[in-house]
Motif scaffolding. Structure first.
Motif, mmCIF file in Angstrom:
data_model
loop_
_atom_site.group_PDB
_atom_site.id
_atom_site.type_symbol
_atom_site.label_atom_id
_atom_site.label_comp_id
_atom_site.label_asym_id
_atom_site.label_seq_id
_atom_site.Cartn_x
_atom_site.Cartn_y
_atom_site.Cartn_z
ATOM 1 N N VAL A 27 18.389 -44.107 22.515
ATOM 2 C CA VAL A 27 18.241 -45.377 22.156
ATOM 3 C C VAL A 27 19.368 -46.065 23.057
ATOM 4 O O VAL A 27 19.010 -47.275 23.514
ATOM 5 N N PHE A 28 20.563 -45.274 22.805
ATOM 6 C CA PHE A 28 21.722 -46.179 23.499
ATOM 7 C C PHE A 28 21.670 -46.468 25.172
ATOM 8 O O PHE A 28 21.946 -47.287 25.565
ATOM 9 N N GLN A 29 20.832 -45.241 25.925
ATOM 10 C CA GLN A 29 20.671 -45.434 26.989
ATOM 11 C C GLN A 29 19.949 -46.734 27.415
ATOM 12 O O GLN A 29 19.931 -47.282 28.340
ATOM 13 N N LEU A 30 18.863 -46.593 26.487
ATOM 14 C CA LEU A 30 17.815 -47.736 26.618
ATOM 15 C C LEU A 30 18.549 -49.036 26.669
ATOM 16 O O LEU A 30 18.169 -49.986 27.267
ATOM 17 N N PHE A 31 19.407 -49.161 25.506
ATOM 18 C CA PHE A 31 20.260 -50.400 25.088
ATOM 19 C C PHE A 31 20.857 -50.770 26.508
ATOM 20 O O PHE A 31 20.974 -51.914 26.893
ATOM 21 N N LYS A 32 21.606 -49.750 26.898
ATOM 22 C CA LYS A 32 22.579 -49.947 27.923
ATOM 23 C C LYS A 32 22.020 -50.394 29.373
ATOM 24 O O LYS A 32 22.110 -51.306 29.913
ATOM 25 N N GLU A 33 21.263 -49.307 29.832
ATOM 26 C CA GLU A 33 20.681 -49.320 31.106
ATOM 27 C C GLU A 33 19.437 -50.049 31.282
ATOM 28 O O GLU A 33 19.247 -50.744 32.313
ATOM 29 N N HIS A 34 18.408 -49.971 30.298
ATOM 30 C CA HIS A 34 17.203 -50.870 30.377
ATOM 31 C C HIS A 34 17.187 -52.030 30.044
ATOM 32 O O HIS A 34 16.713 -52.876 30.795
ATOM 33 N N LEU A 35 17.887 -52.423 28.836
ATOM 34 C CA LEU A 35 17.862 -53.750 28.413
ATOM 35 C C LEU A 35 19.403 -54.470 28.767
ATOM 36 O O LEU A 35 19.151 -55.778 28.409
ATOM 37 N N GLY A 36 20.299 -53.919 29.318
ATOM 38 C CA GLY A 36 21.506 -54.607 29.660
ATOM 39 C C GLY A 36 22.394 -54.995 28.468
ATOM 40 O O GLY A 36 22.991 -55.886 28.657
#
Length: 170
Positions: A27-36
């Motif tokens: 989820v961290f990766q999605l928040f940071k890299e996918h959602l900015g």
């Protein structure tokens, strides 16, 4: 679209499954890299606090309860929430994109009916805790409709008509 500020709220009860899911690396990766995401605010209600120290590059604020979360909603580019009716309406009135996560541990799972209807009407996206990462990867806010407040005049006219108070045209 980038969602630099994300606000997560679980309401006044506890939703530990969601909070634990949020702390996962996926989820961290999605928040940071996918959602900015750069700022993440999490309201944990009466639930347990989980460490987010490993969220490097995202500023994380955690609180349990406060008088009002409207300011947090207003600041957010994206809200992730339980399916409480009040919270859903507050977020939709502020015209914020909303992902509702069903808390299926609640009695009678009453939240799913509201979430499913608002999702069917294209006002929000709903998901389960387990499917949250997939929802974060694939949701498209261009599919959402602007929430329209009810028309009280139309309701009054309807009520007058039903009650026989409507003016008769001669």
């Amino acid at each position: 679209m980038k969602f630099e500020t994300i606000f997560v709220t679980v309401g006044t009860t506890e939703f530990n499954d969601l909070i634990r899911k949020l702390s996962k690396d996926e989820v961290f990766q999605l928040f940071k890299e996918h959602l900015g995401c750069k700022n993440l605010t999490i309201q944990i209600g009466k639930g347990e606090s989980v460490s987010f120290d490993h969220f490097k590059g995202i500023e994380v604020e955690i609180f349990d309860l406060k008088k009002s979360i409207l300011e947090d909603i207003e600041k957010a580019d994206l809200v992730i929430s339980h399916a409480g009716a009040g919270t859903c309406i507050d977020v939709l009135k502020k015209e914020k994109p909303l992902i509702v996560v069903i808390n299926d541990t609640l009695m009678n799972n009453h939240q799913i009916e509201l979430a499913e209807q608002l999702s069917a009407d294209n006002y929000l996206f709903h998901t389960s805790v387990k499917n949250l990462p997939n929802t974060l990867k694939n949701f498209d806010i261009s599919l959402l409709k602007k929430y329209e407040k009810g028309n009280i005049d139309g309701f009054i006219e309807y009520l007058d008509d039903v009650m026989g108070f409507a003016e008769q045209n001669d």
